[in-house]
Design a protein around this motif. Structure first.
Motif, PDB file in Angstrom:
ATOM      1  N   GLY A 244       0.806  -1.224   0.000  1.00 55.51           N
ATOM      2  CA  GLY A 244       0.000   0.000   0.000  1.00 55.51           C
ATOM      3  C   GLY A 244       0.834   1.267   0.000  1.00 55.51           C
ATOM      4  N   HIS A 245       2.066   1.171   0.492  1.00 58.76           N
ATOM      5  CA  HIS A 245       2.882   2.387   0.586  1.00 58.76           C
ATOM      6  C   HIS A 245       4.085   2.353  -0.346  1.00 58.76           C
ATOM      7  N   CYS A 256      -0.341  10.742   0.892  1.00 58.53           N
ATOM      8  CA  CYS A 256      -0.832   9.521   1.541  1.00 58.53           C
ATOM      9  C   CYS A 256      -1.005   9.773   3.042  1.00 58.53           C
ATOM     10  N   CYS A 258       0.306   8.119   5.208  1.00 56.55           N
ATOM     11  CA  CYS A 258       1.586   7.833   5.855  1.00 56.55           C
ATOM     12  C   CYS A 258       2.529   9.028   5.766  1.00 56.55           C
ATOM     13  N   CYS A 263       1.716   7.214  -2.925  1.00 57.87           N
ATOM     14  CA  CYS A 263       1.600   5.792  -2.556  1.00 57.87           C
ATOM     15  C   CYS A 263       0.425   5.142  -3.286  1.00 57.87           C
TER      16      CYS A 263
HETATM   17 ZN   LIG Z   1       1.651   5.802   2.057  1.00 56.52          ZN
END
Ligand SMILES: [Zn+2]
Length: 405
Positions: A244-245, A256, A258, A263
């Motif tokens: 996912g990242h 994202c 994160c 991402c």
């Molecule tokens: Zn991410």
């Protein structure tokens, strides 16, 4: 002389029987002849080890017999009544709990809205309380518990029993979940990433004889689980499969959750599609809302899901080049969009991977139930953990108690 005395001793030992039990528990061999073939042991050794497992109450003959070569072969399975597993699916806003037998089948379940951002102690405390109530409800006690399996939405250090660098779980980072649980509930504890549990459930139940398997979860978040040579591949820190990242660099590169740009999640996860829908004035917040919109024929939602499929296909084709799986299963809530999501994945994987990697590749939608798949995966993990050659002895000792004749 010394060697034969030692192997003679091992023949009757629980550890020796563990290898046989593992073959039965993992579904790889279910009859005497299959066990002889899979273990490479002699008929008399297999018979002796089976006798020890029957005596310990760990296995039973399955009620239905399957014909093989004219004569019905007696199938052997785990004694489903030997014990129960306690399983928890710890999500971002709710916790789902179940007790299973060793089939595994769900015997009792409960759901509660619990905010994991409150930190580990209140959440785990609530889980322990609920486990006790559920056990009492079906007339069992902690002595019946084979083990506890916990699934968490974060990278998990499986050996250390804790989460590592979670993006949505403040207060949980490096908290020793296993030791805390063991202080409050006397049973072995397995902690695992949620996607790995969904992978295990889908793999063991529907693709048990496939060696190299990839599961992609496309829901509000995105992740994947990897099976190599029939076992979960976790990587050095438990972060394997965290697709996912992975950052895709082409513009535009949205932010994202994160903190990075571009991402896979920020382009194709349920939360990102919901963000784009809101940008068009369409109300949506999670993957479920998107599926409701596609089912209602909302054109913008259909377009965004198709686009998400192509983003997933792009990253999946890279994974195919590294792992060369023979089966890829797409699960999670967004997979309910069916071909709207799947076609983009297929298109990109076949376009970008080498012909050798896709010649015998199957790409299929998940068959596990969305709400119980993870719990069954947790049960399977506990069963595997407690029936391994190195743990089988303590499992038998833990469960040795007078049984009704
Ligand atoms: Zn991410």
């Amino acid at each position: 002389m010394k060697d034969s005395a030692r192997s003679g001793q091992e023949t009757g030992s629980a550890a020796g029987a563990g290898a046989i039990l593992w073959l039965i528990a993992s579904g790889k061999a279910r009859s005497r002849s299959a066990l002889i073939e899979a273990s490479g042991l002699s008929r008399s050794t297999v018979t002796e080890r089976l006798a020890a497992l029957f005596a310990a109450g760990l296995i039973e003959e399955a009620p239905d017999a399957m014909p093989s070569g004219g004569r019905p072969a007696r199938l052997i399975r785990l004694n489903t009544a030997f014990g129960v597993t306690l399983c928890a699916d710890i999500g971002e806003s709710h916790v789902r709990l179940a007790i299973t037998d060793l089939e595994p089948r769900i015997l009792a379940e409960a759901v509660g809205s619990v905010d994991i951002r409150r930190g580990p102690v209140p959440v785990l405390g609530w889980i322990v309380e609920q486990f006790r109530a559920l056990l009492a409800g079906i007339g069992r006690d902690s002595g019946d518990v084979l083990g506890i399996g916990l699934g968490l939405p974060a990278p998990v250090d499986h050996e250390g029993g804790r989460v590592v660098g979670p993006s949505v779980m403040t207060g949980w980072d490096d908290f020793d979940i296993r030791s805390w649980m063991r202080r409050h509930f006397d049973a072995p504890v397995a902690v695992e990433n949620d996607v790995n549990l969904m992978t295990l459930a889908e793999y063991r139940r529907f693709w048990p004889n496939v060696g190299q398997f990839l599961y992609i979860k496309a829901g509000t978040g995105i992740g994947s689980g990897i099976i190599t040579d029939g076992r979960l591949y976790r990587g050095a820190q438990g972060a394997a499969g965290d697709i996912g990242h992975i950052q895709l660099t082409h513009a535009p590169a949205p932010l994202c959750r994160c903190g990075k740009l571009g991402c896979v999640e920020a382009r194709a996860a349920g939360w990102a599609i919901a963000r784009d829908l809101r940008g068009h004035g369409i109300e949506a917040s999670a993957a479920r809302d998107i599926i409701a919109l596609t089912q209602a024929g909302e054109p913008e939602a259909v377009r965004l899901v198709r686009e998400a499929g192509r983003v997933l296909g792009e990253v999946t084709s890279d994974v195919v080049s590294v792992l060369n799986p023979s089966v890829i299963v797409i699960g999670g809530t967004l997979a309910l969009a069916g071909e709207d999501l799947m076609s983009g994945i297929r298109e990109l994987v076949y376009q970008r991977s080498l012909p050798l990697a896709t010649r015998n590749l199957t790409i299929a939608p998940a068959q596990s139930d969305l709400s119980t798949g993870l719990l069954l995966g947790a049960a399977l993990l506990v069963i595997e953990m407690q029936t391994r050659p190195e743990t089988i002895e303590s499992t038998i000792l833990r469960h040795q108690r007078p049984r009704a004749a």
